[in-house]
Design a protein around this motif. Structure first.
Motif, mmCIF file in Angstrom:
data_model
loop_
_atom_site.group_PDB
_atom_site.id
_atom_site.type_symbol
_atom_site.label_atom_id
_atom_site.label_comp_id
_atom_site.label_asym_id
_atom_site.label_seq_id
_atom_site.Cartn_x
_atom_site.Cartn_y
_atom_site.Cartn_z
ATOM 1 N N UNK A 11 0.864 -1.178 0.000
ATOM 2 C CA UNK A 11 0.000 0.000 0.000
ATOM 3 C C UNK A 11 0.897 1.224 0.000
ATOM 4 N N UNK A 12 0.958 1.888 -1.145
ATOM 5 C CA UNK A 12 1.803 3.056 -1.301
ATOM 6 C C UNK A 12 3.041 2.746 -2.122
ATOM 7 N N UNK A 13 2.984 3.051 -3.423
ATOM 8 C CA UNK A 13 4.139 2.799 -4.296
ATOM 9 C C UNK A 13 5.011 4.044 -4.361
ATOM 10 N N UNK A 14 5.335 4.572 -3.189
ATOM 11 C CA UNK A 14 6.257 5.693 -3.130
ATOM 12 C C UNK A 14 7.677 5.206 -3.272
ATOM 13 N N UNK A 64 -3.970 -10.475 0.765
ATOM 14 C CA UNK A 64 -2.552 -10.694 1.039
ATOM 15 C C UNK A 64 -2.273 -11.182 2.457
ATOM 16 N N UNK A 65 -1.238 -12.008 2.566
ATOM 17 C CA UNK A 65 -0.789 -12.503 3.866
ATOM 18 C C UNK A 65 0.114 -11.495 4.570
ATOM 19 N N UNK A 66 0.862 -10.724 3.798
ATOM 20 C CA UNK A 66 1.724 -9.669 4.333
ATOM 21 C C UNK A 66 1.375 -8.362 3.638
ATOM 22 N N UNK A 67 1.007 -7.371 4.418
ATOM 23 C CA UNK A 67 0.680 -6.048 3.879
ATOM 24 C C UNK A 67 1.773 -5.072 4.291
ATOM 25 N N UNK A 68 2.448 -4.496 3.313
ATOM 26 C CA UNK A 68 3.474 -3.485 3.556
ATOM 27 C C UNK A 68 2.841 -2.118 3.342
ATOM 28 N N UNK A 69 2.796 -1.312 4.395
ATOM 29 C CA UNK A 69 2.203 0.022 4.307
ATOM 30 C C UNK A 69 3.331 1.044 4.269
ATOM 31 N N UNK A 70 3.472 1.718 3.144
ATOM 32 C CA UNK A 70 4.543 2.696 2.967
ATOM 33 C C UNK A 70 3.927 4.004 2.471
ATOM 34 N N UNK A 71 3.126 4.603 3.345
ATOM 35 C CA UNK A 71 2.445 5.854 3.019
ATOM 36 C C UNK A 71 3.073 6.975 3.844
ATOM 37 N N UNK A 72 2.798 8.247 3.508
ATOM 38 C CA UNK A 72 3.324 9.346 4.324
ATOM 39 C C UNK A 72 2.931 9.195 5.794
ATOM 40 N N UNK A 73 3.786 9.696 6.677
ATOM 41 C CA UNK A 73 3.579 9.537 8.121
ATOM 42 C C UNK A 73 2.187 9.968 8.563
#
Length: 243
Positions: A11-14, A64-73
């Motif tokens: 979540x978040x293709x930054x 998904x089994x693993x969710x990576x969240x890479x959104x602004x703080x």
């Protein structure tokens, strides 16, 4: 997939999310989907995660089994809470965020629904390009998680070729803040120097300043925090010969 491999959603293709997704994909995990809002993020996802479908955050959490969240703080807590309100988080699902400002408390709504929550913050200045995959190798990554789940966070970091540094929930945002300030200060000072050099009609100010900047940083790191600044010692030119 190989045994032990996970279906991952980003979540978040930054600059951070797409790179970490690519790093995990390179070791055999399957990236099931990625969310990307801006055109730049979609282009980045296409470059680093070719063939991965663009999905909404809710779809990623459901699949998904693993969710990576890479959104602004500032977006992290509202996003996690919103997905919890819609009852998307699942028991046993691994949820990982990359913010240096927040510990695992930011994932409390997901934890309340049984998710395994991890905070994983790579200590890097990301460009969002493939060269970050090389830089990630050997990089330090701050991690915090409940004691039972800390080995999961550490294993994921090691799989990406990086080195985990375990911090407490209290230490995590403090260390993240210090490193963020250092990154901002270094970037500001170097860019200011480059602008001033460019004002002198120099064609390649970065080439001129690069060796100096790298040497100063390496000297400061080698000297450590206890050694006082020695000013211009070690440099040539005005004041460069001071003892």
């Amino acid at each position: 997939m190989k045994p032990g491999r996970l279906g991952i959603g980003v979540i978040g293709a930054g600059r951070v999310g797409a790179v970490l997704g690519a790093a995990l994909r390179a070791v055999g995990h399957s990236v099931v989907g990625v969310s990307a809002i801006s055109e730049q993020s979609r282009d980045r996802a296409a470059a680093l995660l070719p063939g991965v479908p663009l999905l909404e955050p809710a779809e990623i959490v459901e699949r998904c089994e693993l969710v990576v969240i890479a959104v602004p703080d500032d977006d992290l807590v509202p996003l996690v809470q919103g997905l919890a309100d819609l009852k998307h988080w699942q028991t046993g699902q691994i949820v990982l965020h990359t913010s240096g400002r927040h510990g695992i408390a930011a994932l409390a709504p997901a934890a309340a629904r049984g998710a395994v929550c991890l905070a994983v913050h790579p200590v890097l200045a990301f460009t969002g390009m493939s060269l970050d995959l090389t830089r990630l190798t050997g990089a330090m990554v701050a991690v915090t998680a409940p004691a039972a789940f800390l080995p999961i966070a550490q294993a994921l970091v090691v799989e990406m070729g990086a080195e985990p540094v375990a911090l407490s929930e209290e230490e995590f945002p403090v260390v993240g803040g210090i490193l963020a300030r250092a990154r901002e200060d270094i970037d500001r000072i170097v860019r200011q120097a480059l602008r001033r050099l460019a004002d002198q009609d120099l064609e390649e100010p970065a080439r001129l300043a690069g060796p100096l900047v790298r040497a100063v940083l390496e000297n400061a790191l080698a000297a450590g925090p206890e050694r006082p600044s020695t000013g211009f010692t070690g440099l040539t030119g005005p004041d460069g010969g001071r003892q």
